[in-house]
Design an enzyme around this catalytic site. Structure first.
Site, short mmCIF file in Angstrom:
data_model
loop_
_atom_site.label_atom_id
_atom_site.label_comp_id
_atom_site.label_asym_id
_atom_site.label_seq_id
_atom_site.Cartn_x
_atom_site.Cartn_y
_atom_site.Cartn_z
N CYS A 42 0.83 -1.22 0.00
CA CYS A 42 0.00 0.00 0.00
C CYS A 42 0.86 1.26 0.00
O CYS A 42 0.65 2.16 -0.80
CB CYS A 42 -0.94 -0.01 1.20
SG CYS A 42 -2.03 1.43 1.25
N CYS A 47 -1.62 1.88 -2.81
CA CYS A 47 -2.58 2.96 -2.54
C CYS A 47 -1.96 4.35 -2.58
O CYS A 47 -2.50 5.26 -3.22
CB CYS A 47 -3.22 2.76 -1.17
SG CYS A 47 -3.52 1.06 -0.68
N LYS A 50 -0.25 5.47 -6.02
CA LYS A 50 -1.35 5.50 -7.00
C LYS A 50 -2.22 6.73 -6.79
O LYS A 50 -2.58 7.43 -7.75
CB LYS A 50 -2.19 4.24 -6.87
CG LYS A 50 -3.48 4.24 -7.67
CD LYS A 50 -4.51 3.32 -7.05
CE LYS A 50 -4.99 3.84 -5.70
NZ LYS A 50 -5.87 2.89 -5.01
N TYR A 176 -10.50 -3.04 -9.19
CA TYR A 176 -10.04 -1.75 -8.67
C TYR A 176 -8.86 -1.21 -9.46
O TYR A 176 -8.89 -0.11 -10.00
CB TYR A 176 -9.52 -1.92 -7.23
CG TYR A 176 -10.47 -2.01 -6.09
CD1 TYR A 176 -10.54 -0.99 -5.16
CD2 TYR A 176 -11.25 -3.14 -5.88
CE1 TYR A 176 -11.36 -1.08 -4.05
CE2 TYR A 176 -12.08 -3.24 -4.78
CZ TYR A 176 -12.14 -2.21 -3.86
OH TYR A 176 -12.95 -2.31 -2.77
N GLU A 180 -8.54 2.06 -11.96
CA GLU A 180 -7.79 3.21 -11.44
C GLU A 180 -6.61 3.54 -12.35
O GLU A 180 -6.36 4.72 -12.67
CB GLU A 180 -7.31 2.91 -10.03
CG GLU A 180 -8.45 2.87 -9.02
CD GLU A 180 -8.02 2.42 -7.65
OE1 GLU A 180 -8.75 2.72 -6.68
OE2 GLU A 180 -6.96 1.75 -7.52
N HIS A 434 -25.66 22.81 2.41
CA HIS A 434 -25.98 23.33 1.08
C HIS A 434 -25.03 24.45 0.70
O HIS A 434 -24.68 25.27 1.55
CB HIS A 434 -27.42 23.85 1.08
CG HIS A 434 -27.89 24.30 -0.26
ND1 HIS A 434 -28.21 23.42 -1.27
CD2 HIS A 434 -28.06 25.55 -0.75
CE1 HIS A 434 -28.59 24.11 -2.33
NE2 HIS A 434 -28.51 25.41 -2.04
N GLU A 439 -25.39 16.51 0.36
CA GLU A 439 -26.73 16.73 0.92
C GLU A 439 -27.78 15.85 0.24
O GLU A 439 -28.85 15.60 0.81
CB GLU A 439 -27.13 18.19 0.80
CG GLU A 439 -27.37 18.69 -0.61
CD GLU A 439 -27.77 20.15 -0.67
OE1 GLU A 439 -28.72 20.53 0.06
OE2 GLU A 439 -27.13 20.91 -1.43
#
Length: 460
Positions: A42, A47, A50, A176, A180, A434, A439
């Site tokens: 990772c 991760c 990347k 994944y 990616e 908002h 939301e």
């Protein structure tokens, strides 16, 4: 018998390091061996680097979009070497932190391969070491397709050693990593085609998400080739030729195999310790992550349960607390939030519509819209999809899914609600912030459809 260590961890990835560090904090004498690099896949070739490259690709898109907001930014082209240098420096910094954390916790570290000699004894770089308990945390190893010319293809690790951006790329695999890589390479300027076996990529994800991500990637100019796989790779003078299962051929400069990982167990000497393995080298474990040898445990990708870095880290921490912290507990594999850093990204937690419908009627709330950033820029492929899967009887939110800007950041908070068992009414009475995309999760009022009931019942 007096052992050299109360605990020895094989593997210095995220799960192994957490296991070792927390155990030492509880007073255990701990050793850990890592043969490649601290922090594991990772931090070093997964991760972290990347995500840095995904960010780089996004900056290019934002620069193009800036004109719609009154900015006039001239694009001088991407500097691959500068990005690579910055990325590698950050990876080196983070990898070093892992080593220092272990030293600070009093853990003995070994830059060496560890293999079993027997159930309590290890060969660690030629040194014989004994331990009362042993944890296997060696992660996964990359696999390629077994086709002629596979040796000409690259794997995910190789992205981080390339000296320049390949101009034409074939990405093999619809998981994944494949999606990616396709997104970031396209964002940095490459022509990209993705090839995968199934009708849609991201097997196991919600169906609406799978469809939406294909639409988004196609809009960005990425070729999405479903049901098509390579059968041969041939080296030509200055390029590669990929033969495909649909009898066509594709000329490219690089082929990336993103076809999954297998448990990294070969050569560990597990048979000498009596540890049983399953198909592909998977190590079966019980609910407390013990193997068939009660004092030997396995965590992370070698168990092939849920191959995510945060999951391995959570399991390592829980096991350390259980064995040495007088706090027996388990990390739950249910309702684990996760993200796919495509462009736009995916965030998801809980059950997909397809999974939830197997257990009874579920109410589906779904919306698609153009986020505010792109109402001006009008960039193709940046639609947002947001979805809630709600148990009809209890009104508990069983799953939340999103494709869109900041999906991963938003889903971390939504994940807390799903883990706590929040109902649709809990979402409804929460005031939205908002103007945000987030939301929408608390303003979905109109049910889109019902799933998990016979058609006749739905019609009634």
């Amino acid at each position: 018998m007096a052992y050299d260590f109360d605990l020895f961890v094989i593997g210095g990835g995220s799960g192994g390091v957490r296991m070792a560090r927390i155990s030492a904090g509880h007073g255990a004498r701990v050793g850990v061996a890592e043969e490649r690099f601290w922090g594991g896949t990772c931090v070093n070739v997964g991760c972290v680097p990347k995500k840095i490259m995904v960010n780089a690709a996004e900056y290019g898109m934002w620069a193009e979009d800036a004109a719609a907001f009154g900015w006039h930014i001239k694009n001088h082209g991407h500097d691959w070497a500068k990005l690579a240098a910055a990325r590698d420096a950050e990876v080196a910094r983070l990898s070093g932190i892992y080593g220092r954390m272990l030293g600070g916790a009093g853990v003995a570290t070994f830059d060496a391969r560890a293999t079993f000699l027997d159930a309590h004894t290890l060969d660690v770089g030629g040194k014989r070491i004994t331990a009362e308990r042993i944890v296997i945390a060696t992660g996964g190893r990359i696999t390629k397709l077994d086709i002629p010319g596979a040796e000409l293809g690259l794997v995910s690790d190789d992205l981080f050693t390339l000296k320049a951006l390949p101009k034409r790329v074939a990405v093999i695999g619809g998981g994944y990593i494949g999606l990616e890589f396709a997104g970031l390479l396209r964002g940095l300027g490459a022509e990209v085609d993705v090839f995968y076996r199934a009708e849609l990529p991201l097997r196991g994800f919600d169906g609406d998400l799978r469809t939406a991500v294909v639409e988004a990637m196609v809009a960005q100019g990425i070729g999405m080739n479903s049901g098509v796989m390579p059968t041969r790779i041939t080296k030509m003078e200055d390029h590669l030729m990929v033969s495909l299962s649909n009898n066509f051929m594709r000329e490219v400069d690089a082929v990336f195999f993103c076809t999954g990982r297998a448990p990294n167990t070969p050569g560990l000497g597990l048979e000498r310790a009596g540890v049983v393995t399953g198909k592909g080298g998977v190590i079966p474990v019980d609910a407390d992550h013990a193997t068939n040898i009660p004092h030997i445990y396995a965590i992370g990708d070698v168990t092939d349960r849920l191959n995510l870095t945060p999951m391995a880290t959570a399991v390592g921490h829980a096991l350390a607390d259980t064995l040495f912290g007088k706090n027996p507990r388990r990390a739950s594999y249910e309702n684990v939030p996760t993200a796919v850093f495509t462009s736009p990204p995916i965030g998801t937690v809980g059950l997909s519509e397809e999974e939830a419908a197997l257990h009874g009627p579920v109410d589906i709330y779904l919306t698609r819209f153009t986020p505010m950033r792109h109402t001006l820029s009008k960039r193709e492929g940046r639609k947002t999809l947001m979805k809630l899967v709600v148990d009809q009887k209890t009104q508990r939110v069983l799953g939340a899914h999103m494709l869109g800007e900041d999906a991963a950041e938003i889903m971390q908070g939504i994940g807390i609600a799903v883990v706590m068992g929040a109902t649709k009414q809990d979402f409804d009475r929460t005031i939205g912030i908002h103007p945000t995309a987030a939301e929408e999760f608390v303003t979905l009022r109109t049910r889109t459809r019902v799933a998990g009931v016979p058609e006749a019942a739905t019609a009634d």
